[in-house]
Scaffold this active site. Structure first.
Site, PDB file in Angstrom:
ATOM      1  N   LYS A 274       0.839  -1.197   0.000  1.00 40.18           N
ATOM      2  CA  LYS A 274       0.000   0.000   0.000  1.00 40.18           C
ATOM      3  C   LYS A 274       0.873   1.246   0.000  1.00 40.18           C
ATOM      4  CE  LYS A 274      -3.855  -1.860   2.763  1.00 40.18           C
ATOM      5  NZ  LYS A 274      -4.950  -1.671   1.812  1.00 40.18           N
ATOM      6  N   ARG A 348     -10.266 -11.630   2.267  1.00 39.29           N
ATOM      7  CA  ARG A 348     -11.146 -12.684   1.733  1.00 39.29           C
ATOM      8  C   ARG A 348     -10.460 -14.046   1.788  1.00 39.29           C
ATOM      9  NH1 ARG A 348     -11.512  -9.285  -3.711  1.00 39.29           N
ATOM     10  NH2 ARG A 348     -11.078  -7.702  -2.141  1.00 39.29           N
TER      11      ARG A 348
END
Ligand code: BES
Ligand code: MN
Ligand code: ZN
Length: 497
Positions: A274, A348
């Protein structure tokens, strides 16, 4: 950690010191009995002060009169209850928060006789809960405390018609209060302090409330074949964990209900790293897991008559020589394979294995997962609503209704074959990222492949769990979102009577 009030419930009677809180409607008049107690002069004083302050008695507004003439108290705090409609859907938790925000002395007394509004023992308990949540602050790491930071030791007295009933109702709320505060504390803790093992230890400490806790370590997870969760964990020197909490307050043969939380203790993005700006917020990427721990605390504290499983996947997503790469293919516990497109779509992957494990082992009545899963949910819903995805209309409608009742609101978002198709992979059964479009729905579509027809709801809380807009009961960074929502869901629909 959290500062809190010492709360008392007392019968109506004289108030002789500290702050006095009374309620008035849009006509600026308190309830008749309160008017009598204060006396004509004080009621006139309220009207004069209101004119001077442009205070109109509207809901969610208040004014303070310092050293009110003729009254023995230091301040008279006048809180508006608004019109008839405001009275009907009064949010007593927020009202309690508002009061807590106005008092500042050692003692405050609120006369809970509201003009035209019925105040039940449950409403009193809600106000007490709201006041305590407002009082919360996280200052464990501030070594230089300012005087105004010291909020310990304040007393808040509620004058009510039936003190014993109010006290009893509040006792039943205290577990929820502690649960919200526990969730907030966990989210606020810095990531160096709270790694997967330390987080698991916090879950383990629920045993003192009668919760059964099991921790799966690396070896156990390998044996189960949790390749997706382990793939995320492998980039960190701190190994992953799964904590399973069980509260058995229901009938022996009742199927449990299950709550699953994303517990990424820090999300750097991994190899798909990120950008630096704001990355510190990713210490909160375990808010789903924090909510599940807080909820289990709440349910066990109030001895909820339900069988409940809480399961959390705890990992740290780091870039490293041993970290997983885009292009890797992992095999999940279900046997299905996932191609990693973006290592930053890690939540996920963790949930895929924990959801599968929970439905496979516990055959629950339903599963609800909570996860700070996608930035895209904030693009869609800002930070006021959590995204709700579900394969079951009844469960979805119940969540929407308790969302309205608690103010922890959810907005249903689409699932369906279109989104499922978008996660097809060239090389594996599915891929973990399908790009920007419909980012929250494609993430949910992946989760759905691991729920196996069990009624299920997924709550994307990336916007609501941290840095969300402040309100009367939350002035901090982490909100503890979801504990009150799910406690209420269980209370209203899933407890044996
Ligand atoms: N933890 C983040 C989502 C997030 C973002 C939570 C901001 C709270 C605030 C999640 O793991 C993530 O990085 N999601 C990616 C998915 C993308 C790579 C498909 C995202 O939302 O950008
Ligand atoms: Mn991520
Ligand atoms: Zn994440």
């Amino acid at each position: 950690m959290a500062d809190s009030f010492k709360i008392d419930f007392q019968a109506h009677g004289k108030v002789e010191s500290g702050d006095l809180i009374v309620f008035v409607g849009e006509n600026l008049k308190p309830a008749d009995a309160v008017g009598k107690q204060l006396g004509r002069k004080a009621v006139d004083l309220i009207a004069r002060a209101a004119a001077a302050e442009s205070f109109k008695g509207k809901a969610k507004s208040a004014m303070s009169i310092v050293v009110p003439e003729g009254l023995p108290v230091d301040r008279l705090i006048v809180v508006g209850t608004g019109g008839e409609k405001d009275g009907k859907d009064m949010d007593f938790v927020q009202l309690g928060g508002l009061i807590a925000g106005k008092v500042n002395g050692k003692l405050a007394t609120a006369i809970l006789d509201l003009p035209g509004v019925e105040v039940t023992p449950d409403a009193v308990a809600d106000m007490a809960l709201g006041a305590q949540l407002r009082r919360y602050s996280f200052d464990r790491y501030k070594t230089k405390k300012k005087d105004e930071d010291d909020k310990s030791g304040g007393r808040l007295v509620f004058r009510v018609a039936d003190p014993a009933a109010a006290k009893k109702a509040y006792k039943a709320r205290e577990g929820v209060q502690q649960g919200v505060i526990l969730a907030r504390d966990l989210v606020n803790e810095p990531p160096n302090v709270l790694g997967p093992e330390e987080f698991a230890a916090r879950a383990q400490s629920l045993t003192k409330l009668g919760v059964e806790v099991e921790i799966l370590d690396d070896k156990a997870m390998k044996k189960l074949g949790m390749g997706a969760l382990l793939g995320v964990a492998q980039g960190s020197v701190r190994p992953g964990r799964v904590a399973i909490m069980r509260w058995n307050g229901g009938r022996a043969n009742d199927k449990p209900i299950a709550f699953v939380g994303k517990g990424v203790v820090f999300d750097t993005g991994g190899i798909s790293i990120k950008p630096g700006a704001g990355m510190e917020d990713m210490k909160g990427d375990m808010a789903g897991a924090a909510c599940v721990v807080g909820l289990m605390h709440a349910l066990a504290s109030r001895k909820a008559k339900a069988n409940v499983v809480g399961a959390i996947g705890l990992v740290e997503n780091m870039p490293d020589g041993n970290a997983q790469r885009p292009g890797d293919i992992v095999t999940t516990m279900s046997g299905q394979t996932i191609e990693i497109i973006n290592t930053d779509a890690e939540g996920r992957l963790v949930l895929a294995d924990v959801l599968w494990y929970v439905q496979d082992r516990f055959k629950p009545k339903f599963m609800i997962d909570l996860a700070t899963l996608t930035g895209a949910i904030m693009v869609a819903l800002a930070q006021e609503y959590a995204g709700l995805f579900s394969n079951n209309d009844e469960l979805a409608e119940r969540l929407i209704a308790v969302g309205k009742a608690t103010g922890e609101r959810v907005w249903r978002m689409p699932l369906g074959p279109e989104f499922d198709k978008m996660i097809e992979s060239k090389f594996a059964d599915m891929k973990n990222s399908a790009g920007r479009f419909g980012g929250s729905s494609t993430a949910a579509a992946l989760l759905q492949r691991f729920v196996n027809d069990v009624p299920w709801a997924h709550l994307d809380i990336a916007g609501t769990a941290m840095g969300s807009p402040h309100n009367e009961i939350n002035k901090g960074w982490s909100s503890g979102w979801g504990v009150r929502l799910l406690d209420r869901l269980v209370r209203e629909h899933y407890e044996a009577r």
